[in-house]
Write a protein that holds these residues in place. Sequence first.
Motif, PDB file in Angstrom:
ATOM      1  N   GLY A 527       0.824  -1.199   0.000  1.00 15.72           N
ATOM      2  CA  GLY A 527       0.000   0.000   0.000  1.00 15.72           C
ATOM      3  C   GLY A 527       0.858   1.248   0.000  1.00 15.72           C
ATOM      4  N   VAL A 528       0.185   2.394   0.163  1.00 14.02           N
ATOM      5  CA  VAL A 528       0.854   3.693   0.242  1.00 14.02           C
ATOM      6  C   VAL A 528       0.575   4.297   1.603  1.00 14.02           C
ATOM      7  CG1 VAL A 528       0.976   6.027  -0.709  1.00 14.02           C
ATOM      8  CG2 VAL A 528       0.740   4.084  -2.247  1.00 14.02           C
ATOM      9  N   TYR A 529       1.609   4.886   2.203  1.00 10.50           N
ATOM     10  CA  TYR A 529       1.506   5.395   3.566  1.00 10.50           C
ATOM     11  C   TYR A 529       2.192   6.752   3.680  1.00 10.50           C
ATOM     12  CZ  TYR A 529       0.697   0.398   4.411  1.00 10.50           C
ATOM     13  OH  TYR A 529       0.227  -0.884   4.362  1.00 10.50           O
ATOM     14  N   LEU A 530       1.753   7.517   4.663  1.00  9.48           N
ATOM     15  CA  LEU A 530       2.487   8.694   5.107  1.00  9.48           C
ATOM     16  C   LEU A 530       3.241   8.330   6.370  1.00  9.48           C
ATOM     17  CD1 LEU A 530       0.175  11.838   4.802  1.00  9.48           C
ATOM     18  CD2 LEU A 530       2.265  11.351   3.537  1.00  9.48           C
ATOM     19  N   LEU A 531       4.531   8.592   6.382  1.00  9.68           N
ATOM     20  CA  LEU A 531       5.340   8.450   7.582  1.00  9.68           C
ATOM     21  C   LEU A 531       5.663   9.843   8.086  1.00  9.68           C
ATOM     22  CD1 LEU A 531       7.909   5.691   6.464  1.00  9.68           C
ATOM     23  CD2 LEU A 531       5.589   5.402   7.366  1.00  9.68           C
ATOM     24  N   ALA A 532       5.448  10.072   9.371  1.00  7.20           N
ATOM     25  CA  ALA A 532       5.677  11.406   9.908  1.00  7.20           C
ATOM     26  C   ALA A 532       6.395  11.320  11.242  1.00  7.20           C
ATOM     27  CB  ALA A 532       4.355  12.152  10.090  1.00  7.20           C
ATOM     28  N   ALA A 533       7.386  12.197  11.416  1.00  4.76           N
ATOM     29  CA  ALA A 533       8.110  12.252  12.675  1.00  4.76           C
ATOM     30  C   ALA A 533       7.146  12.587  13.813  1.00  4.76           C
ATOM     31  CB  ALA A 533       9.224  13.297  12.590  1.00  4.76           C
ATOM     32  N   ARG A 534       7.490  12.152  14.989  1.00  3.33           N
ATOM     33  CA  ARG A 534       6.632  12.385  16.156  1.00  3.33           C
ATOM     34  C   ARG A 534       6.365  13.873  16.312  1.00  3.33           C
ATOM     35  NH1 ARG A 534       8.842   9.953  21.615  1.00  3.33           N
ATOM     36  NH2 ARG A 534      10.494  11.422  21.080  1.00  3.33           N
ATOM     37  N   GLY A 535       5.074  14.219  16.410  1.00  2.00           N
ATOM     38  CA  GLY A 535       4.684  15.615  16.563  1.00  2.00           C
ATOM     39  C   GLY A 535       4.436  16.348  15.263  1.00  2.00           C
ATOM     40  N   GLN A 536       4.786  15.730  14.126  1.00  2.00           N
ATOM     41  CA  GLN A 536       4.568  16.375  12.826  1.00  2.00           C
ATOM     42  C   GLN A 536       3.120  16.166  12.380  1.00  2.00           C
ATOM     43  OE1 GLN A 536       6.056  18.417  11.005  1.00  2.00           O
ATOM     44  NE2 GLN A 536       8.193  17.962  10.579  1.00  2.00           N
ATOM     45  N   SER A 537       2.477  17.228  11.936  1.00  2.94           N
ATOM     46  CA  SER A 537       1.111  17.132  11.417  1.00  2.94           C
ATOM     47  C   SER A 537       1.146  16.772   9.936  1.00  2.94           C
ATOM     48  CB  SER A 537       0.382  18.466  11.584  1.00  2.94           C
ATOM     49  OG  SER A 537      -0.865  18.434  10.912  1.00  2.94           O
ATOM     50  N   THR A 538       0.261  15.842   9.548  1.00  2.91           N
ATOM     51  CA  THR A 538       0.148  15.446   8.139  1.00  2.91           C
ATOM     52  C   THR A 538      -1.197  15.868   7.562  1.00  2.91           C
ATOM     53  OG1 THR A 538      -0.739  13.271   8.739  1.00  2.91           O
ATOM     54  CG2 THR A 538       1.662  13.465   8.500  1.00  2.91           C
ATOM     55  N   ALA A 539      -1.874  16.804   8.204  1.00  3.15           N
ATOM     56  CA  ALA A 539      -3.216  17.213   7.772  1.00  3.15           C
ATOM     57  C   ALA A 539      -3.212  17.766   6.352  1.00  3.15           C
ATOM     58  CB  ALA A 539      -3.784  18.242   8.744  1.00  3.15           C
ATOM     59  N   ALA A 540      -2.095  18.303   5.915  1.00  3.43           N
ATOM     60  CA  ALA A 540      -2.037  18.912   4.579  1.00  3.43           C
ATOM     61  C   ALA A 540      -1.910  17.877   3.475  1.00  3.43           C
ATOM     62  CB  ALA A 540      -0.868  19.890   4.512  1.00  3.43           C
ATOM     63  N   PHE A 541      -1.714  16.609   3.836  1.00  3.94           N
ATOM     64  CA  PHE A 541      -1.467  15.576   2.837  1.00  3.94           C
ATOM     65  C   PHE A 541      -2.573  14.532   2.865  1.00  3.94           C
ATOM     66  CE2 PHE A 541       2.692  17.195   4.187  1.00  3.94           C
ATOM     67  CZ  PHE A 541       3.207  17.611   2.969  1.00  3.94           C
ATOM     68  N   GLY A 542      -3.314  14.449   1.773  1.00  4.29           N
ATOM     69  CA  GLY A 542      -4.364  13.448   1.637  1.00  4.29           C
ATOM     70  C   GLY A 542      -4.174  12.632   0.385  1.00  4.29           C
ATOM     71  N   ALA A 543      -5.062  11.684   0.176  1.00  9.71           N
ATOM     72  CA  ALA A 543      -4.940  10.785  -0.970  1.00  9.71           C
ATOM     73  C   ALA A 543      -4.988  11.527  -2.291  1.00  9.71           C
ATOM     74  CB  ALA A 543      -6.030   9.722  -0.920  1.00  9.71           C
ATOM     75  N   ASP A 544      -5.746  12.621  -2.360  1.00  8.78           N
ATOM     76  CA  ASP A 544      -5.886  13.365  -3.611  1.00  8.78           C
ATOM     77  C   ASP A 544      -4.917  14.533  -3.727  1.00  8.78           C
ATOM     78  OD1 ASP A 544      -7.952  11.741  -4.539  1.00  8.78           O
ATOM     79  OD2 ASP A 544      -9.458  12.875  -3.431  1.00  8.78           O
ATOM     80  N   THR A 545      -4.034  14.678  -2.759  1.00  6.29           N
ATOM     81  CA  THR A 545      -3.056  15.761  -2.841  1.00  6.29           C
ATOM     82  C   THR A 545      -2.154  15.560  -4.047  1.00  6.29           C
ATOM     83  OG1 THR A 545      -3.045  15.965  -0.431  1.00  6.29           O
ATOM     84  CG2 THR A 545      -1.189  16.947  -1.627  1.00  6.29           C
ATOM     85  N   PRO A 546      -2.074  16.562  -4.931  1.00 11.92           N
ATOM     86  CA  PRO A 546      -1.216  16.402  -6.113  1.00 11.92           C
ATOM     87  C   PRO A 546       0.252  16.296  -5.717  1.00 11.92           C
ATOM     88  CG  PRO A 546      -2.767  18.209  -6.402  1.00 11.92           C
ATOM     89  CD  PRO A 546      -2.799  17.834  -4.945  1.00 11.92           C
ATOM     90  N   LEU A 547       0.947  15.482  -6.412  1.00 15.39           N
ATOM     91  CA  LEU A 547       2.397  15.372  -6.278  1.00 15.39           C
ATOM     92  C   LEU A 547       2.959  15.287  -7.682  1.00 15.39           C
ATOM     93  CD1 LEU A 547       4.817  15.123  -4.316  1.00 15.39           C
ATOM     94  CD2 LEU A 547       4.580  12.647  -4.511  1.00 15.39           C
ATOM     95  N   GLY A 548       3.136  16.450  -8.296  1.00 17.51           N
ATOM     96  CA  GLY A 548       3.536  16.474  -9.685  1.00 17.51           C
ATOM     97  C   GLY A 548       2.462  15.846 -10.548  1.00 17.51           C
ATOM     98  N   ALA A 549       2.826  14.858 -11.349  1.00 23.23           N
ATOM     99  CA  ALA A 549       1.878  14.189 -12.232  1.00 23.23           C
ATOM    100  C   ALA A 549       1.112  13.075 -11.525  1.00 23.23           C
ATOM    101  CB  ALA A 549       2.621  13.617 -13.439  1.00 23.23           C
ATOM    102  N   LEU A 550       1.397  12.873 -10.235  1.00 21.74           N
ATOM    103  CA  LEU A 550       0.747  11.804  -9.481  1.00 21.74           C
ATOM    104  C   LEU A 550      -0.140  12.403  -8.392  1.00 21.74           C
ATOM    105  CD1 LEU A 550       3.852   9.494  -8.883  1.00 21.74           C
ATOM    106  CD2 LEU A 550       2.318   9.524 -10.859  1.00 21.74           C
ATOM    107  N   LYS A 551      -0.846  11.510  -7.706  1.00 22.12           N
ATOM    108  CA  LYS A 551      -1.535  11.862  -6.468  1.00 22.12           C
ATOM    109  C   LYS A 551      -0.967  10.990  -5.362  1.00 22.12           C
ATOM    110  CE  LYS A 551      -5.850  13.422  -8.581  1.00 22.12           C
ATOM    111  NZ  LYS A 551      -7.330  13.245  -8.650  1.00 22.12           N
ATOM    112  N   LEU A 552      -0.947  11.512  -4.167  1.00 21.38           N
ATOM    113  CA  LEU A 552      -0.300  10.793  -3.079  1.00 21.38           C
ATOM    114  C   LEU A 552      -0.892   9.415  -2.855  1.00 21.38           C
ATOM    115  CD1 LEU A 552       0.360  13.408  -0.252  1.00 21.38           C
ATOM    116  CD2 LEU A 552       1.903  12.586  -2.020  1.00 21.38           C
TER     117      LEU A 552
END
Length: 866
Positions: A527-552
């Motif tokens: 699968g695909v995952y977000l890894l975030a350091a302790r205390g880091q917010s990932t609210a800005a990153f969702g499945a539909d967040t653009p990443l260049g020509a891809l989506k997260l």
Amino acid sequence: MKLLRFLLLPLLLGGLTVSPAQAQRRATQAPAAGVFVDKEGVLRWTDSKREVALFGVNYTAPFAHAYRAHQRVGADVEQAIRQDVYHLARMGVDAFRVHVWDVEITDTLGNLQQNEHLRLLDFLLAELKQRGIKTILTPIAYWNNGYPEPDSGTGFSSIYSKAEAYVNPRAIAAQERYLTQFLNHQNPYTKRLLRDDPDIIAFEVCNEPRYHEPKAQVTDFANRMVRAMRATGLQKPIFYNIAENYPVHEAILDANVDGITFQWYPQGLVSGHELRGNLLPYVDQYPIPYRNDPRFKRRAKMVYEFESADVLQPIMYPLMARSFREAGFQWATQFAYDPLAIAPYNTEYQTHYLNLAYTPAKALSLLIAGKVFREVKRSQPFRRYPADSTFGPFRVSYRQQLSEMNTEEEFYHTNSTRTQPKKPAKLQHVAGVGSSPLVTYGGSGAYFLDRLAAGIWRLEVLPDAVPVRDPFETASLRKAVTYLEWNEQPLTVNLPGLGADFSLRGLNPGNPAQATASGTRLTVRPGVYLLAARGQSTAAFGADTPLGALKLGEFVAPAPTKQPPLLRHQPYAQATAGQPLRLRVLVGGAGPQDSLLLVAQHFYGRTRTLPMTRGAGATAEAEVPAELLYPGLLRYWVVLKRPGQPALTFPGGAEGQPRDWDFFSPQRWEVPVVAAGTPVSLYQPARDQPRTEVRGTENAFSGWADYVTSAPDGALALRLVVPTTKADAGPAAPGPSVSLRAYFADYLTGRASELGGVKELVVKARSNQPAAAVKVALLTKDAAAYAAPLRLSAEWQTIRIPLSRLQPDALLITPRPYPGFLPLQFRPASQPPQLRLSEAEVLQVVVNGPAVGAPIQVDIESVQLQ
């Protein structure tokens, strides 16, 4: 060459080396006017004048067998194309080429047919455009669509052969008509005419034509095709194949074309089994004999197809890419990437096998090769192998089965490695198979890590790939060669800025995973995952967040293989008496709750049932104790026990266990147990047919092989034959004509403790011409050859060659590389050390021609060490 491939088969029965953001920039910054060829023959982007360097694949889902096979497995071809193009982007591919099956989109007059094949090609081109992947199309393929099945195409290539296509006026007219209509075709998805689409940067007129003298007729035909294409208003570069017809190559150099195209199959095609051994010398260089011709120098150079055919080793592509750049190429596309829906079976040309999910290590080697192709300067010289196996940020190792790239921002590897990343704190992209100082992973699939922000990474994990059969054997949609398994696997991540106790959140559809690492360790499924350091917010990153020509949240992986469990195992040729023997199997389709038992028996004597230990990469192993290893025959089975289901016994997968009173399967594995000092078998024709390579060298006296029986005992022998020189071939110079190549390294494992005492190479053979020039050679893991002449008579002889008489010699590159102008022999850059038998892995027997008066016949019954 593909026609030869079709005929032989029945007879033989970089990124994200480029981040998504980079891919998007590439797509949006692509020059609107495309490319041009300057006066020095350099392909350049029109807007920036920078040199082009594009690397990728051929891919054939809209056509022929691939199209039909998708229908048979119930796959939606359009959806399959979307998935495959995502994987190509994930691998950093930025170049796509295909020879269009004109036979499926034309009538016999060359009129373009608006049908499903054409629509799917249009759809594919649109999907590639969205990912920033550039295209070169070859409109004419010159054959029908059947392989490996009966033909069903109805276009002009169904009635005109290759040899006829350039001389028959009706065939020529059909091609002109088709080229005109094809270039003026409007893609309904992009709304562009094919000739005007900026992402289709060039065209190659035709694929692998077949020409002969006179040269003027060839030049006239090529110019006529170019005129037809230019008459449409096409302004893009036009390429033409020059490698397929070496005797008339000057006809293409004289034609009005902008570029010339080549292919590379460095160890031939269609062996019918996996080729093993160190093949890196085969891709050491790509010397073009007319490279100093001014007509050659002013043309752009393209590799339309290349492949390390019948090879799974993840080390060939990077050195091929380096050799291409040394030779001056600016475009190279592998043939052919296997569509995901049919990759389990490898029916899309059985001699090729490449897919991100099913051949993860080889796919990552293509990713690294793409980086090599873009990083290495055009025409940059290199030292010869093995001195060239480390260059710039790249490293290739046969012994470790490792291709590697290590820069400040990127770290990629095809196998477990201990290499320390250059600048861990600056890393942006990581991809691998196996483990490294950054990642410890228990699975066998590929994984990718891309930095999104400080302390936040995107992790993509593909399923475990288990190779349960030789993928280069006869292929069938009823027979999977690789299983995919969705296992939970341990993962340890040591990335600067991520630290300990980082969080994990699933991103792809249907992946609700949330977890916190225990230190730096956790468990993941594909699968695909977000890894975030302790205390880091990932609210800005969702499945539909653009990443260049891809989506997260984009993720493509097939469901787990739904076929019965299967074990893959190669028994030792022999084992030494009195010493324990470790046996290993590869297990596909077994769950983590299943257990494995080894049942070992000395023929009808003592039997032991031993638990097998499950290891990494779907392996299991157990050690047979020395008490069963007395001279005689060891036979054994592996029992797979599944909770709530009948036990299965392998080989064969029969229900029940060998010690059951009613177990009736006759299948078993066997290993002869021999006393110390018994000859060590390297080659037996009857036993070793599945690993025997016999090839001629495609010269005037190219040879072939047969199997015969020897008198008086009737043992099977391999016969190498050199035919008499053809009357019209001219004077024939002595040289290699036919050879045997056989891999034997795994045969030595069971006798490894005795190799230090071996003194002689023992060959039983004969020849109908005692003066025939024959030599035997042992090749090492470093691709050094040690050879000695074989003095044969017309009667069977047992020839004993002291190992001290095996002297360093040239390695014969066989199977013969293609194109035929490539080197046939290789000598390492430095003198190899004295032969060590523990390093030997391949046997070669070479028969030199010519044969005068009568064919030369060399019969080989056995090769041993003693």
